[in-house]
Design a protein around this motif. Structure first.
Motif, PDB file in Angstrom:
ATOM      1  N   GLY A  62      19.855  10.617   0.666  1.00  0.00           N
ATOM      2  CA  GLY A  62      20.959  10.273  -0.221  1.00  0.00           C
ATOM      3  C   GLY A  62      21.912  11.399  -0.539  1.00  0.00           C
ATOM      4  N   TYR A  63      21.474  12.657  -0.414  1.00  0.00           N
ATOM      5  CA  TYR A  63      22.312  13.783  -0.829  1.00  0.00           C
ATOM      6  C   TYR A  63      22.630  14.729   0.325  1.00  0.00           C
ATOM      7  CZ  TYR A  63      20.819  12.081  -5.375  1.00  0.00           C
ATOM      8  OH  TYR A  63      20.552  11.282  -6.464  1.00  0.00           O
ATOM      9  N   ASN A  64      22.455  14.249   1.550  1.00  0.00           N
ATOM     10  CA  ASN A  64      22.800  15.060   2.713  1.00  0.00           C
ATOM     11  C   ASN A  64      23.166  14.126   3.862  1.00  0.00           C
ATOM     12  OD1 ASN A  64      20.266  14.237   4.005  1.00  0.00           O
ATOM     13  ND2 ASN A  64      19.290  15.675   2.589  1.00  0.00           N
ATOM     14  N   ALA A 288      15.639   8.316  -8.789  1.00  0.00           N
ATOM     15  CA  ALA A 288      14.553   9.120  -9.356  1.00  0.00           C
ATOM     16  C   ALA A 288      13.727   9.799  -8.266  1.00  0.00           C
ATOM     17  CB  ALA A 288      13.648   8.249 -10.239  1.00  0.00           C
ATOM     18  N   LYS A 289      13.531   9.097  -7.150  1.00  0.00           N
ATOM     19  CA  LYS A 289      12.715   9.639  -6.061  1.00  0.00           C
ATOM     20  C   LYS A 289      13.538  10.160  -4.894  1.00  0.00           C
ATOM     21  CE  LYS A 289       8.914   6.460  -7.140  1.00  0.00           C
ATOM     22  NZ  LYS A 289       8.041   5.379  -6.610  1.00  0.00           N
ATOM     23  N   GLN A 291      14.870   8.479  -2.412  1.00  0.00           N
ATOM     24  CA  GLN A 291      14.550   7.788  -1.163  1.00  0.00           C
ATOM     25  C   GLN A 291      15.569   6.670  -0.953  1.00  0.00           C
ATOM     26  OE1 GLN A 291      10.500   6.530  -1.835  1.00  0.00           O
ATOM     27  NE2 GLN A 291       9.663   8.547  -1.340  1.00  0.00           N
ATOM     28  N   PHE A 292      16.777   7.056  -0.553  1.00  0.00           N
ATOM     29  CA  PHE A 292      17.864   6.093  -0.450  1.00  0.00           C
ATOM     30  C   PHE A 292      17.671   5.138   0.730  1.00  0.00           C
ATOM     31  CE2 PHE A 292      19.715   8.858  -3.469  1.00  0.00           C
ATOM     32  CZ  PHE A 292      20.743   8.176  -4.096  1.00  0.00           C
ATOM     33  N   GLY A 293      17.067   5.590   1.787  1.00  0.00           N
ATOM     34  CA  GLY A 293      16.797   4.702   2.911  1.00  0.00           C
ATOM     35  C   GLY A 293      15.861   3.575   2.512  1.00  0.00           C
ATOM     36  N   LEU A 294      14.800   3.927   1.789  1.00  0.00           N
ATOM     37  CA  LEU A 294      13.861   2.921   1.314  1.00  0.00           C
ATOM     38  C   LEU A 294      14.523   2.005   0.291  1.00  0.00           C
ATOM     39  CD1 LEU A 294      10.912   1.978   1.496  1.00  0.00           C
ATOM     40  CD2 LEU A 294      10.380   3.542  -0.385  1.00  0.00           C
ATOM     41  N   ALA A 295      15.377   2.560  -0.563  1.00  0.00           N
ATOM     42  CA  ALA A 295      16.088   1.747  -1.552  1.00  0.00           C
ATOM     43  C   ALA A 295      17.037   0.761  -0.871  1.00  0.00           C
ATOM     44  CB  ALA A 295      16.858   2.653  -2.509  1.00  0.00           C
ATOM     45  N   CYS A 296      17.682   1.201   0.220  1.00  0.00           N
ATOM     46  CA  CYS A 296      18.560   0.283   0.958  1.00  0.00           C
ATOM     47  C   CYS A 296      17.761  -0.874   1.545  1.00  0.00           C
ATOM     48  CB  CYS A 296      19.290   1.032   2.060  1.00  0.00           C
ATOM     49  SG  CYS A 296      20.623   2.112   1.467  1.00  0.00           S
ATOM     50  N   ALA A 297      16.536  -0.593   1.992  1.00  0.00           N
ATOM     51  CA  ALA A 297      15.683  -1.669   2.497  1.00  0.00           C
ATOM     52  C   ALA A 297      15.379  -2.671   1.394  1.00  0.00           C
ATOM     53  CB  ALA A 297      14.389  -1.089   3.059  1.00  0.00           C
TER      54      ALA A 297
END
Length: 328
Positions: A62-64, A288-289, A291-297
């Motif tokens: 998410g930040y890179n 919080a964690k 993990q943007f890839g997992l959040a997108c899922a």
């Protein structure tokens, strides 16, 4: 295919229409009213969704700009995550019960304030119907965050209004009952808040639809001896069926999200994650964690559930005769 020539050397009118050149007016009309909305829809709706699907197949932080492609690993991880499956279950529960309760209450109230008055004379609603409309619509104009804060105080186990009223009525066992802190009542208490916030809006929607039904239709039903319940079932509901379907879908979409209400009432997901919904889990996973890839899922799963819900509503409406016109 060759163009058929008439005996006099003319060309059929259909062929002339097919060969008619595009004028500036036609091109500009298609560009403005067809092309521009399509471009806007592709850019602001389809493109972000497609990006979310792609990101869901990466381990993006998410930040890179580092987005290693991992395929469906995030989806496998999701469906092996017990907490995420609890959030899915809670979201489905809200999608099943909230639209039903809200639509039924709204329809009953709308019927009362439009045609629920005296059974004699002119068809009209209850006395003071205008006042009831204003009062019932008032919660909808309050921001969701404020509603959550207000009801959080009402449910407060030590100084809340609800426990105070119930104790005053003789229910001493509920003097310090934690409505939002008990897994048995946390979800029900949260649903009450959401219903309270939206029942007035959908009541106004149904009132507008009922007002469009000719008064002669209700007069004929009254002459035939139909009571209020029979009139509502046989006339009101069939004639405003499309409005009910729209309200049900919109309320279902809100129920599948419910982020603001659930976050304000129980920011941690409630006792034993009893009020945790997908959008809350998505937010905590992303911010919080990291993990943007997992959040997108999770977002893709939520979008799929929303589409399935809308499809089921349309299918049930068609199977129950919603696509047919009401018989006169």
């Amino acid at each position: 295919m060759a163009t058929r020539v008439l005996p006099g050397g003319g060309v059929p009118a259909a062929a002339r229409r097919r060969r008619k050149k595009l004028t500036f007016d036609k091109v500009s009309f298609m560009a403005v009213f067809l092309g521009l909305p399509l471009v806007i829809y592709l850019v602001f709706v389809i493109s972000p969704f497609a990006q979310a699907v792609y990101y869901s197949m990466t381990s993006w932080g998410g930040y890179n700009n580092n987005m290693p492609f991992i395929g469906v690993a995030n989806y496998v991880k999701l469906f092996q995550d017990d907490i995420f499956m609890i959030s899915v279950r809670n979201s489905v529960i809200l999608a099943v019960f909230l639209p039903v309760i809200t639509v039924i209450l709204s329809l009953v109230l709308a019927t009362l304030v439009t045609i629920g008055g005296s059974s004699r004379g002119q068809i009209k609603g209850l006395r003071g119907a205008g006042f009831y409309r204003i009062i019932s619509f008032f919660p909808y104009v309050i921001p969701a965050v404020v509603i959550g804060l207000i009801w959080g105080q009402i449910y407060d186990p030590s100084s809340g209004l609800l426990n105070g009223v119930l104790t005053g009525m003789g229910f001493d066992g509920l003097k310090s009952y934690p409505w939002l802190g008990d897994s048995r009542t946390a979800m029900i208490a949260s649903m009450v808040v959401i219903v309270w916030g939206f029942v007035g809006f959908y009541m106004i929607l149904f009132i507008a639809a009922i007002k469009g039904i000719p008064a002669e239709t209700y007069e004929a039903a009254r002459i035939d001896g139909a009571g209020r319940f029979r009139t509502a079932i046989s006339i009101t509901i069939p004639l405003i069926r499309d409005n009910i379907q729209t309200a049900y879908i919109y309320m279902g979409i809100l129920a599948l999200d419910a982020f603001v209400y659930m976050s304000v009432l129980n920011s941690t997901g409630g006792p034993g994650n009893s009020t945790l919904v997908i959008s809350q889990k998505l937010f905590s996973t992303a911010f919080a964690k990291g993990q943007f890839g997992l959040a997108c899922a999770m977002g893709v799963v939520l979008a799929a559930l929303t589409l399935i819900f809308a499809g089921l509503v349309f299918m049930v409406n068609r199977l129950t005769g919603g696509s047919r016109e009401v018989n006169e």
